[in-house]
Scaffold this motif. Sequence first.
Motif, PDB file in Angstrom:
ATOM      1  N   SER A   1      -0.469   6.958   7.177  1.00  0.00           N
ATOM      2  CA  SER A   1      -1.914   7.039   7.470  1.00  0.00           C
ATOM      3  C   SER A   1      -2.236   7.597   8.853  1.00  0.00           C
ATOM      4  O   SER A   1      -3.012   7.002   9.618  1.00  0.00           O
ATOM      5  CB  SER A   1      -2.572   5.664   7.314  1.00  0.00           C
TER       6      SER A   1
ATOM      7  N   ALA B   1       0.145   3.592   1.637  1.00  0.00           N
ATOM      8  CA  ALA B   1       0.018   4.092   3.011  1.00  0.00           C
ATOM      9  C   ALA B   1       1.361   4.097   3.725  1.00  0.00           C
ATOM     10  O   ALA B   1       1.548   4.800   4.719  1.00  0.00           O
ATOM     11  CB  ALA B   1      -0.974   3.237   3.792  1.00  0.00           C
TER      12      ALA B   1
ATOM     13  N   SER C   1       0.845  -1.194   0.000  1.00  0.00           N
ATOM     14  CA  SER C   1       0.000   0.000   0.000  1.00  0.00           C
ATOM     15  C   SER C   1       0.877   1.239   0.000  1.00  0.00           C
ATOM     16  O   SER C   1       1.951   1.243   0.612  1.00  0.00           O
ATOM     17  CB  SER C   1      -0.898   0.018   1.243  1.00  0.00           C
TER      18      SER C   1
ATOM     19  N   ALA D   1      -0.848   0.700   8.109  1.00  0.00           N
ATOM     20  CA  ALA D   1       0.282   1.182   7.318  1.00  0.00           C
ATOM     21  C   ALA D   1       1.580   0.537   7.777  1.00  0.00           C
ATOM     22  O   ALA D   1       2.452   0.204   6.956  1.00  0.00           O
ATOM     23  CB  ALA D   1       0.380   2.703   7.406  1.00  0.00           C
TER      24      ALA D   1
END
Length: 255
Positions: A157, A152, A150, A165
């Motif tokens: 995050s 993230a 991700s 995250a």
Amino acid sequence: MAEGTVPGVGTIIVTGASRGIGAAVAHAAARAGHAVVVNYSEDSAGAKTVAEDIIGLGGRALTVQADVSRPADVVRLFDEAAGLGQVTAVINNAAITGNLIGPLVGVPGETIQRVVDVNVSGMIYMCQEAVRRLSTDNGGSGGSIINISSTATKAGSPGTWVHYAATKGAVDVLTVGLAAEVAKQGIRVNAVAPGSTNTGLHAAAGMPDRVERLNPTIPMGRGAEPEEVAAAVLWLMSAEAGYITGAVLPVSGGR
């Protein structure tokens, strides 16, 4: 459990394939001619629908219930997958957020443990078993492992999913380290890191409009569709990406 009859070019396992990105990867792989093992933990109805869609289009699919955070389930998943043919790729997509959004300080300990168990330990178990089965050192024919990370990991995050995250940061490290470790064993290991994507993940956590809220922060002005993430996975899995390993490919609209 559902199974079709038309042979594909290889058998792939997609974890967490009952919906969202996992389902999109399963459909895309089937269209490319692969037999697909549709793994799920709880959503049997969703997995059945994905498999039936694939079979209805002339492909081969098998649904297998397995919790990737349990090593015995992981072994059974690979054993059952062998019923469709030799596994050539593993897509580690299964992940959870704990179905909540908020500051890290408010996340219950049991939720953190479960998220780590699935997102980190589960992915490690899947990678271990994939290497055991695919490695040319063990008599396998090689193959591809693709982990879903991700973007993230970039900002962490804050205020929403710091715990989630953090697990995706572990995925990136796992990808890079394992890629170097097994490169001479015929296995390529890469990751795809989606940005904001239009799936049910956000609604399940109580913020169904989260992707829309983030659109102004994305250079392309919109969230990704699951099919766009799946396209990146299929490319990394293909011979066209045959000299790529240890990569973390962002699919994020520039964010």
